[in-house]
Enzyme design. Structure first.
Site, PDB file in Angstrom:
ATOM      1  CE1 TYR A 146      -3.081  -2.967   0.160  1.00  0.00           C
ATOM      2  CE2 TYR A 146      -3.762  -2.296   2.333  1.00  0.00           C
ATOM      3  CZ  TYR A 146      -3.878  -3.141   1.264  1.00  0.00           C
ATOM      4  OH  TYR A 146      -4.808  -4.152   1.294  1.00  0.00           O
ATOM      5  CE  LYS A 195       1.343 -17.687  -2.037  1.00  0.00           C
ATOM      6  NZ  LYS A 195       0.530 -18.896  -1.915  1.00  0.00           N
ATOM      7  CG  ASP A 227      -1.935 -20.018   0.240  1.00  0.00           C
ATOM      8  OD1 ASP A 227      -1.172 -19.893   1.222  1.00  0.00           O
ATOM      9  OD2 ASP A 227      -1.572 -20.538  -0.827  1.00  0.00           O
ATOM     10  CG  ASP A 251      -6.942  -4.201   4.211  1.00  0.00           C
ATOM     11  OD1 ASP A 251      -7.910  -4.073   4.971  1.00  0.00           O
ATOM     12  OD2 ASP A 251      -6.859  -3.625   3.098  1.00  0.00           O
ATOM     13  CG  ASP A 255     -12.132  -6.211   6.590  1.00  0.00           C
ATOM     14  OD1 ASP A 255     -11.861  -5.697   7.699  1.00  0.00           O
ATOM     15  OD2 ASP A 255     -12.458  -5.549   5.593  1.00  0.00           O
TER      16      ASP A 255
END
Ligand code: NAD
Length: 360
Positions: A146, A195, A227, A251, A255
């Site tokens: 980001y 990852k 994942d 992020d 959620d």
């Protein structure tokens, strides 16, 4: 002990929910012999109305000179409020980004706790939700994809967009230290999410996290691929205590975790810098649809105040007292509209604050 708290009530339901949180803090002060001094500050839409900008230098300075910041929520109805006709840099949310940057808040802490009384609101199968869960997601907030360089350009006649994911060792180390420090105050287990099978940044992430873990021999460390983590959150959420991860993974995963707890009105959060300083706020927004009606659920803000006691002020028994008062209120059948179910007692925002204060 005396603590000075900067209070940003903000917009929408912000003033209602923060009033209940300071009511609870005052009860903690009475019971445990502390004094909490509040400095009321404007930020967001109310600051635009008063000062023409969502965040002033005075608000930043007052936050910096306090021991912690307690915030409600900022923003209004994004389709009807005049604040959203302003250029993006002058809208309420610009205040939020500005204050996080000014205070150097790089670690976002989001606890996700499924109370057994509210397990009916959890969308998972009963055999999973009935076990309950209590995890804290620590998301890196100021680095990664980001904040990396980005561009969109034409390459050989084809439009091509590039985003870059950058993490330095220092950025990873400081969030790792935060995660292990928090784990020491919880069940002493950290799951680091990356990852590593694809990304260089994840390989550095895993290396630094593993190094930092050596300073915390009491804490168990596991690594999990992002994942797999997305699947484990819905398959076996009870396995998580502290989850630490980079900005974008955090992020998305935070959620996902908030969805399985049921109501947004129950979810506290904190954003911290290297010191014990933090900004504490509910995870939800300003809920313009119910603002000014004394209907909002103040529990997320009350639990955010409990996080402030625990993480900024080292007041462990005081934080425990607030959290168990919330559990007791729920066990007594007290509910605000958002978590109401048959046979329960419907309370207003202020009645819920009174009830939790009484139980401390
Ligand atoms: P929202 O979280 O404000 O509301 C979504 C739904 O959840 C609404 O139905 C609302 O009534 C309900 N809700 C939220 N908090 C609740 C509570 N404590 N008790 C009971 N019900 C609650 O999200 P939104 O409608 O998308 O956004 C409204 C405004 O809030 C926007 O301006 C947005 O930018 C802003 N916002 C601010 C923050 C923040 O201050 N950190 C975070 C998210 C959104």
């Amino acid at each position: 002990m005396t603590k000075n708290i900067a209070v940003i009530k903000g917009d929408g339901i912000g003033p209602e929910i923060v009033t209940e949180a300071t009511k609870v803090l005052d009860k903690v002060g009475d019971k445990f012999g502390h004094t909490f001094n509040y400095t009321q500050l404007l930020m967001g839409g109310c600051s635009i109305d008063a000062n023409g900008v969502p965040l002033t230098e005075e608000t930043i300075a007052a936050c910096k000179s306090s021991d912690a910041v307690l915030m409600g929520s900022i923003g209004g109805d994004t389709t009807t409020s005049p604040w959203y006709k302003l250029p993006p840099n002058f809208r309420p949310e610009a205040g939020l980004l500005g204050i996080r940057k000014a205070l150097g808040l790089f670690a976002n802490l989001r606890p996700c706790h499924l109370y057994k009384e509210l397990s009916g609101a959890c969308p998972l199968k009963t055999e999973i939700s009935s076990k309950g869960f209590d995890m804290l997601i620590m998301r890196e907030l100021t680095g990664g994809l980001y904040f990396g360089e980005r561009k969109t350009e034409e390459v050989n006649g084809v439009m091509t967009a590039t985003d870059t994911l950058v993490y330095s060792e220092e950025e990873i180390r400081r969030i790792a230290v935060k995660a292990f420090d928090v784990a020491m105050k919880r069940r002493k287990k950290v799951i680091s999410v990356d990852k590593v099978n694809v990304l260089d940044s994840s390989r550095l992430w895993r290396k630094v996290i593993t190094e930092v873990a050596k300073d915390y021999p009491e804490v168990t460390l596991e690594h999990m691929l992002v994942d797999n983590c997305a699947m484990q959150l819905v398959k076996n959420p009870a396995q998580f205590d502290v989850m630490v991860t980079e900005n974008m993974f955090g992020d998305i995963l935070s959620d996902e975790a908030s969805m399985i707890t049921g109501s947004i009105g129950m979810l506290p959060s904190a954003s911290m810098n290297e010191t014990k300083f933090g900004l504490y706020e509910p995870s939800g927004g300003s809920a313009p649809d119910i603002a000014g009606q004394n209907k909002a659920n103040p529990i997320a803000t009350i639990l955010s105040a409990a996080m402030m006691l625990r993480y900024s002020f080292d007041m462990t028994k005081e934080a425990d007292a607030v959290e168990s008062a919330v559990s007791k209120a729920l066990a007594d059948g007290c509910r605000t509209g958002d978590i109401m179910s048959e046979g329960m007692i419907r309370l207003s925002c202020s009645e819920m604050g009174d009830k939790i204060s009484e139980l401390i």
